[in-house]
Each structure stands twice: as C-alpha cells, then as structure tokens.
Design a protein around this motif. Sequence first.
Motif, PDB file in Angstrom:
ATOM      1  N   SER A   1     -30.176 -55.988 -95.482  1.00 28.47           N
ATOM      2  CA  SER A   1     -28.981 -55.392 -96.077  1.00 28.47           C
ATOM      3  C   SER A   1     -28.200 -54.620 -95.016  1.00 28.47           C
ATOM      4  O   SER A   1     -28.754 -54.241 -93.988  1.00 28.47           O
ATOM      5  CB  SER A   1     -29.372 -54.405 -97.174  1.00 28.47           C
ATOM      6  N   HIS A   2     -26.922 -54.348 -95.318  1.00 31.20           N
ATOM      7  CA  HIS A   2     -26.094 -53.608 -94.358  1.00 31.20           C
ATOM      8  C   HIS A   2     -25.243 -52.526 -95.047  1.00 31.20           C
ATOM      9  O   HIS A   2     -24.169 -52.172 -94.541  1.00 31.20           O
ATOM     10  CB  HIS A   2     -25.222 -54.582 -93.550  1.00 31.20           C
ATOM     11  N   VAL A   3     -25.703 -52.024 -96.189  1.00 35.36           N
ATOM     12  CA  VAL A   3     -24.945 -51.023 -96.972  1.00 35.36           C
ATOM     13  C   VAL A   3     -24.467 -49.862 -96.065  1.00 35.36           C
ATOM     14  O   VAL A   3     -25.274 -49.255 -95.362  1.00 35.36           O
ATOM     15  CB  VAL A   3     -25.852 -50.445 -98.082  1.00 35.36           C
TER      16      VAL A   3
ATOM     17  N   TYR B   1     -22.943 -62.509 -90.032  1.00 35.13           N
ATOM     18  CA  TYR B   1     -22.554 -61.365 -90.856  1.00 35.13           C
ATOM     19  C   TYR B   1     -21.146 -61.623 -91.372  1.00 35.13           C
ATOM     20  O   TYR B   1     -20.533 -62.649 -91.056  1.00 35.13           O
ATOM     21  CB  TYR B   1     -22.624 -60.065 -90.027  1.00 35.13           C
ATOM     22  N   ASN B   2     -20.635 -60.688 -92.185  1.00 40.39           N
ATOM     23  CA  ASN B   2     -19.253 -60.814 -92.630  1.00 40.39           C
ATOM     24  C   ASN B   2     -18.482 -59.569 -92.231  1.00 40.39           C
ATOM     25  O   ASN B   2     -19.005 -58.456 -92.302  1.00 40.39           O
ATOM     26  CB  ASN B   2     -19.174 -61.032 -94.143  1.00 40.39           C
ATOM     27  N   ASP B   3     -17.266 -59.796 -91.793  1.00 38.47           N
ATOM     28  CA  ASP B   3     -16.380 -58.694 -91.443  1.00 38.47           C
ATOM     29  C   ASP B   3     -15.694 -58.217 -92.725  1.00 38.47           C
ATOM     30  O   ASP B   3     -15.253 -59.018 -93.542  1.00 38.47           O
ATOM     31  CB  ASP B   3     -15.346 -59.199 -90.436  1.00 38.47           C
ATOM     32  N   HIS B   4     -15.639 -56.873 -92.888  1.00 41.30           N
ATOM     33  CA  HIS B   4     -15.117 -56.301 -94.143  1.00 41.30           C
ATOM     34  C   HIS B   4     -13.706 -55.742 -93.983  1.00 41.30           C
ATOM     35  O   HIS B   4     -13.365 -54.735 -94.595  1.00 41.30           O
ATOM     36  CB  HIS B   4     -16.022 -55.179 -94.633  1.00 41.30           C
ATOM     37  N   GLY B   5     -12.888 -56.329 -93.142  1.00 43.38           N
ATOM     38  CA  GLY B   5     -11.513 -55.859 -93.018  1.00 43.38           C
ATOM     39  C   GLY B   5     -11.290 -55.024 -91.772  1.00 43.38           C
ATOM     40  O   GLY B   5     -10.279 -54.321 -91.672  1.00 43.38           O
TER      41      GLY B   5
ATOM     42  N   ASP C   1     -18.152 -54.434 -87.419  1.00 43.96           N
ATOM     43  CA  ASP C   1     -18.197 -53.355 -88.413  1.00 43.96           C
ATOM     44  C   ASP C   1     -19.631 -53.024 -88.836  1.00 43.96           C
ATOM     45  O   ASP C   1     -20.600 -53.414 -88.169  1.00 43.96           O
ATOM     46  CB  ASP C   1     -17.273 -53.683 -89.600  1.00 43.96           C
ATOM     47  N   HIS C   2     -19.768 -52.339 -89.974  1.00 47.44           N
ATOM     48  CA  HIS C   2     -21.095 -51.866 -90.392  1.00 47.44           C
ATOM     49  C   HIS C   2     -22.083 -52.999 -90.648  1.00 47.44           C
ATOM     50  O   HIS C   2     -23.290 -52.797 -90.598  1.00 47.44           O
ATOM     51  CB  HIS C   2     -20.974 -50.981 -91.645  1.00 47.44           C
ATOM     52  N   ALA C   3     -21.566 -54.191 -90.931  1.00 48.06           N
ATOM     53  CA  ALA C   3     -22.455 -55.321 -91.226  1.00 48.06           C
ATOM     54  C   ALA C   3     -23.210 -55.779 -89.987  1.00 48.06           C
ATOM     55  O   ALA C   3     -24.185 -56.521 -90.070  1.00 48.06           O
ATOM     56  CB  ALA C   3     -21.646 -56.472 -91.813  1.00 48.06           C
TER      57      ALA C   3
ATOM     58  N   VAL D   1     -22.496 -62.544-102.692  1.00 47.88           N
ATOM     59  CA  VAL D   1     -22.283 -63.785-101.925  1.00 47.88           C
ATOM     60  C   VAL D   1     -22.559 -63.577-100.432  1.00 47.88           C
ATOM     61  O   VAL D   1     -22.617 -64.554 -99.675  1.00 47.88           O
ATOM     62  CB  VAL D   1     -20.859 -64.362-102.104  1.00 47.88           C
ATOM     63  N   GLU D   2     -22.772 -62.338-100.019  1.00 51.56           N
ATOM     64  CA  GLU D   2     -23.195 -62.112 -98.627  1.00 51.56           C
ATOM     65  C   GLU D   2     -24.515 -62.819 -98.328  1.00 51.56           C
ATOM     66  O   GLU D   2     -24.899 -62.973 -97.164  1.00 51.56           O
ATOM     67  CB  GLU D   2     -23.313 -60.604 -98.344  1.00 51.56           C
ATOM     68  N   LEU D   3     -25.191 -63.249 -99.365  1.00 55.77           N
ATOM     69  CA  LEU D   3     -26.363 -64.106 -99.209  1.00 55.77           C
ATOM     70  C   LEU D   3     -26.050 -65.314 -98.307  1.00 55.77           C
ATOM     71  O   LEU D   3     -26.933 -65.860 -97.652  1.00 55.77           O
ATOM     72  CB  LEU D   3     -26.812 -64.588-100.600  1.00 55.77           C
TER      73      LEU D   3
HETATM   74 FE    FE Z   1     -21.141 -55.870 -97.303  1.00 59.97          FE
END
Ligand code: FE
Length: 283
Positions: A11-13, A56-60, A124-126, A238-240
């Motif tokens: 996880s990357h919360v 990972y995914n970038d969140h903006g 980012d945080h991810a 969906v980050e899965l």
């Molecule tokens: Fe996320």
Amino acid sequence: MAQIIGYIGTSHVPAIGGAIAKQLQQDPYWKPFFDGYPPVRQWLDRAKPDVVVIFYNDHGLNFFLDKMPTFAVGAAEQYRNADEGWGLPNFGTYRGYPELSWHIIEQLLEDEFDPVTCQEMLVDHAFSIPMKLLWPQGHSELRTVPIAINTVQHPLPSARRCYKLGQSVGRAIASWPEPVKVLVMGTGGLSHQLDGERAGFINRAFDQLCLEQLEQQPEALTRYDTTELVRIAGTQGVELLNWIAARGALEGHVRRVHCSYHIPISNTASAVLLLENQPAARN
Ligand code: FE
Ligand code: DHB
C-alpha cells in the motif's frame, strides 16, 4: 545477466508518511500496520537488490487530468519526490538507471506498447512511501526505474494489458546483460474508495483472494474488466493494476515469504506481500 529476485506489493496511503514523520510506529492505530514490514526489510537485508522497478500510479503530481499517459516510463538520472497536496514531508531523491530504462522502453515498443518516455519525472507518495517503508535508513546505492500506470482517469488499461506490460518488462530485465539483482514492486490498493456514496468501501474477501492469486495464479486476476474492478475493489482499489503489472514480470518458481493485511489505514485496506522469485533456467 540481470535476475529478478523478488516481488513486493505494498500500500502507499499518504497518511503513512505523516505517521513516519511523527514516529507513530508504536501507536496502537499504526502498530498493526507497521508490524507488517520488519520481515520484509529482513529479507531485503539478505537479498540486497541493486535495482527496483516500481509500478505505481501518479496522483496528479507529474501528470494531471489534462495530460494522462496510460503508461509512462522514467528514464532519468534521478527522480525527485514532491507532495501533490497531502502536507507530507519531502522524502528526497532517488537514483535512476537510465540505461536499463531505455532497454525496458525498447522491449516495450518491440512488444507493441507505446509508453511515454520521461527524461524528467517527479514521483509522488505512491513511490516515496513504499521506498521509505522498505528502506527507512536510506537507499543511496539502489537504482530505480519508475513505471507509472494510469489508474486515475478512465478509460484505464485492462488488468490483462497491465499483466502483459509486466511480462514485457520481465523479458527486458531477463535480457539485460549487467549482473544486477532486480526487485519488482507494485504499489497502491488494496480495496478502497476515497469519495462518493461508497467512500470507505473495503472488500476483505476480494483482497484475500487477490493476495492468494497473486502468488500462484496471477493470470486469474486478469479476467476482471476495469468497471468490474471498480465495483469489486472501489474507485481507488483499481490500483491493484500496479500489483498485477509487477507480478507479470516474474517467471519461474515463486514462493511467498511474507504477507500481512490490515484494515483500515485511513480509507484503505492495507497490505504488504513479498514473493521470492527463482528465475526459470535458461539455455
Ligand atoms: Fe493511491
Ligand atoms: C488514501 C489511499 C491512497 O491510495 C491514496 O493514493 C490517497 C489516500 C487513503 O486511504 O487516505
């Protein structure tokens, strides 16, 4: 030749970053979550990867809704962390490995993927939170290749497509001539939904199924379309897709070394999964 030695899904919360900054690892809310990580760090101390390829995914932060690549690969000398708005501390800079990045990009093109190539890229945080959880004392020698998957703005790539992306990255690593040990990582998830009527939605049964199938039957997870994944795992669940993509890179014998699952951290079902990979023998 390079070897993929293992896989970590985590996880990357963002709130984890705040808890680390405030040293809340022993706090009753946080302890069950942070207790999942020492076994993984012990394995890393023994296995000593030289390179980590992070899906990972970038969140903006680096990409916003106006320009959203489905797949983007970092090919920079270094990657700077920044905060897209959570009030997180800055976790610093990560060393790149542009030669391997370009080798991966070439393989992806050969396999009919068309990623955006990023010779400058903020992470980012991810990216930064998993790195901080796994290497809290620093990682100056470790080289990184960031691979961003759009899990934010629909249409999203399918689970099958993400798995194939990972397979292509796995082929690239297997043909990289340097004798480096590579760890692949997928970040985000598991089930969560941050907004709308179902904010706080978590699906424990589905998460448990995913953790099992990621080990021995990852292709079973590619049967879900992205609408179904939103329904079953939540809008951000969906980050899965990042976990599925990273798992595509493993071939050979896979053994589960560690798994922990804890509900909730913030709005999210948190998990960490470590798989060891014994690469298939090649002629
Ligand atoms: Fe996320
Ligand atoms: C949360 C989870 C995420 O994956 C994220 O990117 C942002 C916030 C959360 O549960 O607070």
